[in-house]
Design a protein around this motif. Structure first.
Motif, mmCIF file in Angstrom:
data_model
loop_
_atom_site.group_PDB
_atom_site.id
_atom_site.type_symbol
_atom_site.label_atom_id
_atom_site.label_comp_id
_atom_site.label_asym_id
_atom_site.label_seq_id
_atom_site.Cartn_x
_atom_site.Cartn_y
_atom_site.Cartn_z
ATOM 1 N N MET A 150 23.367 -23.874 72.514
ATOM 2 C CA MET A 150 22.922 -23.296 71.260
ATOM 3 C C MET A 150 23.131 -21.778 71.250
ATOM 4 N N ARG A 151 22.886 -21.119 72.364
ATOM 5 C CA ARG A 151 23.100 -19.661 72.409
ATOM 6 C C ARG A 151 24.550 -19.318 72.140
ATOM 7 N N GLN A 152 25.477 -20.026 72.762
ATOM 8 C CA GLN A 152 26.887 -19.726 72.557
ATOM 9 C C GLN A 152 27.302 -19.967 71.109
ATOM 10 N N PHE A 153 26.732 -20.980 70.477
ATOM 11 C CA PHE A 153 27.072 -21.240 69.076
ATOM 12 C C PHE A 153 26.510 -20.146 68.170
ATOM 13 N N PHE A 154 25.277 -19.725 68.428
ATOM 14 C CA PHE A 154 24.673 -18.675 67.603
ATOM 15 C C PHE A 154 25.406 -17.349 67.768
ATOM 16 N N LEU A 155 25.922 -17.069 68.960
ATOM 17 C CA LEU A 155 26.681 -15.838 69.164
ATOM 18 C C LEU A 155 27.961 -15.824 68.339
ATOM 19 N N ALA A 156 28.516 -17.006 68.057
ATOM 20 C CA ALA A 156 29.754 -17.095 67.281
ATOM 21 C C ALA A 156 29.522 -16.961 65.786
ATOM 22 N N LEU A 157 28.279 -17.087 65.324
ATOM 23 C CA LEU A 157 27.988 -16.951 63.894
ATOM 24 C C LEU A 157 27.989 -15.482 63.491
ATOM 25 N N PRO A 158 28.551 -15.147 62.334
ATOM 26 C CA PRO A 158 28.536 -13.749 61.881
ATOM 27 C C PRO A 158 27.122 -13.300 61.535
ATOM 28 N N THR A 159 26.756 -12.122 62.006
ATOM 29 C CA THR A 159 25.414 -11.592 61.757
ATOM 30 C C THR A 159 25.218 -11.145 60.319
ATOM 31 N N GLU A 160 26.318 -10.983 59.564
ATOM 32 C CA GLU A 160 26.194 -10.528 58.178
ATOM 33 C C GLU A 160 25.388 -11.510 57.329
ATOM 34 N N ALA A 189 24.342 -31.578 66.308
ATOM 35 C CA ALA A 189 24.827 -32.953 66.437
ATOM 36 C C ALA A 189 25.345 -33.218 67.844
ATOM 37 N N THR A 190 26.072 -32.252 68.393
ATOM 38 C CA THR A 190 26.584 -32.405 69.758
ATOM 39 C C THR A 190 25.443 -32.502 70.762
ATOM 40 N N LEU A 191 24.461 -31.629 70.620
ATOM 41 C CA LEU A 191 23.308 -31.654 71.527
ATOM 42 C C LEU A 191 22.531 -32.956 71.399
ATOM 43 N N ALA A 192 22.388 -33.464 70.184
ATOM 44 C CA ALA A 192 21.673 -34.717 69.975
ATOM 45 C C ALA A 192 22.381 -35.881 70.659
ATOM 46 N N VAL A 193 23.709 -35.919 70.576
ATOM 47 C CA VAL A 193 24.472 -37.000 71.201
ATOM 48 C C VAL A 193 24.334 -36.961 72.720
ATOM 49 N N PHE A 194 24.486 -35.772 73.302
ATOM 50 C CA PHE A 194 24.362 -35.645 74.759
ATOM 51 C C PHE A 194 22.947 -36.001 75.227
ATOM 52 N N THR A 195 21.947 -35.576 74.454
ATOM 53 C CA THR A 195 20.564 -35.878 74.831
ATOM 54 C C THR A 195 20.282 -37.371 74.729
ATOM 55 N N LEU A 196 20.796 -38.003 73.679
ATOM 56 C CA LEU A 196 20.601 -39.444 73.515
ATOM 57 C C LEU A 196 21.212 -40.213 74.675
ATOM 58 N N LEU A 197 22.447 -39.895 75.029
ATOM 59 C CA LEU A 197 23.108 -40.600 76.126
ATOM 60 C C LEU A 197 22.384 -40.360 77.456
ATOM 61 N N LEU A 253 27.333 -46.454 62.726
ATOM 62 C CA LEU A 253 26.688 -46.070 61.475
ATOM 63 C C LEU A 253 26.765 -44.568 61.219
ATOM 64 N N ALA A 254 26.714 -43.776 62.284
ATOM 65 C CA ALA A 254 26.684 -42.315 62.128
ATOM 66 C C ALA A 254 28.016 -41.657 62.439
ATOM 67 N N GLN A 255 29.073 -42.442 62.581
ATOM 68 C CA GLN A 255 30.361 -41.878 62.973
ATOM 69 C C GLN A 255 30.864 -40.864 61.961
ATOM 70 N N ARG A 256 30.741 -41.176 60.681
ATOM 71 C CA ARG A 256 31.239 -40.255 59.659
ATOM 72 C C ARG A 256 30.457 -38.947 59.674
ATOM 73 N N HIS A 257 29.160 -39.044 59.937
ATOM 74 C CA HIS A 257 28.347 -37.826 59.984
ATOM 75 C C HIS A 257 28.731 -36.964 61.180
ATOM 76 N N PHE A 258 29.019 -37.601 62.320
ATOM 77 C CA PHE A 258 29.450 -36.838 63.487
ATOM 78 C C PHE A 258 30.758 -36.116 63.204
ATOM 79 N N VAL A 259 31.712 -36.827 62.615
ATOM 80 C CA VAL A 259 33.006 -36.215 62.313
ATOM 81 C C VAL A 259 32.846 -35.096 61.308
ATOM 82 N N ALA A 260 31.991 -35.309 60.303
ATOM 83 C CA ALA A 260 31.798 -34.287 59.272
ATOM 84 C C ALA A 260 31.159 -33.033 59.846
#
Length: 269
Positions: A150-160, A189-197, A253-260
């Motif tokens: 999550m930290r790496q993803f937030f660092l990639a978001l523009p602060t503006e 979504a990625t974190l949820a999948v890894f946590t579920l598995l 059931l959630a495949q389309r949501h993961f791809v989206a």
């Protein structure tokens, strides 16, 4: 969808990975005698439901399945909440020891889990959660990997985007909830999948911390089908099918949501 030359490579690979699942399902319909014969057969001579009948009549499989669902649900919710908050704090907030604290958390990833089992068990014993369902989901409330992701993803978001929200009078927490989190759907979504598995398939720690059969998860319950001298393979394969199908059904059931969520980050030009 147009045909691509890549399909000529991906189709055999898909069949290769699908083969163990098909074998597991078909083996669940065999008798133990047919399973143990040599050479082994892939297709059963007749569809027998003995394994499934014994599974639901002689074992608390539904209780184990419910326990696993509870553990996975709590793990996913807590991971998304705690790891996103911690990751945002390390990415945006400036406080003394921020980098040292983050690298200290990150360093725990390199510690083998086996070294932590004895101190964790002693700590849980003092807290009184050993041999309860809480012993299975407390270690999954948060993780260093989740905070890092999550930290790496937030660092990639523009602060503006956050600055615009602050100018409009939104608080730091409001900016996080209304602006940052909606943009973080791919990472969540990625974190949820890894946590579920991870929580669904966790075996070693629940096997150590839980001995009450009513608090077993699916993976721990399946180990009871193994004996020192005899293993009921039809019962074990039927249990594996029951343990695997919810994950496959949820993915379909959630495949389309993961791809989206992995395709669209919410940033539009």
């Amino acid at each position: 969808m147009r045909f691509s030359r890549w399909h000529l490579l991906l189709l055999p690979l898909a069949l290769l990975f699908l083969f163990p699942l098909v074998q597991m399902v078909l083996t669940g319909f065999m008798s133990d005698t047919e399973i143990n014969r040599f050479p082994p057969g892939l297709i059963p001579s007749s569809l027998r439901l003995d394994g499934y009948v014994k599974l639901f009549q002689e074992t608390p499989i539904l209780r184990w399945l419910a326990n696993t669902v509870v553990v996975s649900a709590i793990s996913i919710v807590s991971h998304l909440v705690l790891c996103s908050l911690a990751g945002y704090g390390f990415a945006r907030l400036k406080f003394p020891g921020r980098n040292l604290g983050f690298f200290g958390i990150l360093a725990t990833i390199m510690i083998p889990p086996q070294l932590l089992m004895i101190p964790t068990y002693l700590m849980f014993a003092k807290l009184g959660v050993v041999d309860t369902l809480a012993a299975a989901f407390v270690p999954w409330l948060a993780s260093a990997f989740g905070i890092f992701l999550m930290r790496q993803f937030f660092l990639a978001l523009p602060t503006e985007l956050e600055d615009a929200g602050r100018i409009d009078g939104c608080s730091r927490l409001g900016v996080f909830l209304r602006i940052v989190l909606p943009l973080a759907k791919p990472a969540l979504a990625t974190l949820a999948v890894f946590t579920l598995l991870g929580s669904w398939n966790d075996l070693i720690w629940p096997l150590i911390a839980i001995s009450d059969q009513d608090s077993f998860t699916m993976q721990v319950g399946l180990t009871t089908f193994h004996g020192a001298r005899r293993t009921s393979w039809s019962l074990l394969m039927a249990g594996n099918v029951v343990a695997t199908m919810p994950l496959l059904l949820g993915f379909v059931l959630a495949q389309r949501h993961f791809v989206a969520t992995m395709t669209f980050s919410g940033l539009k030009g």
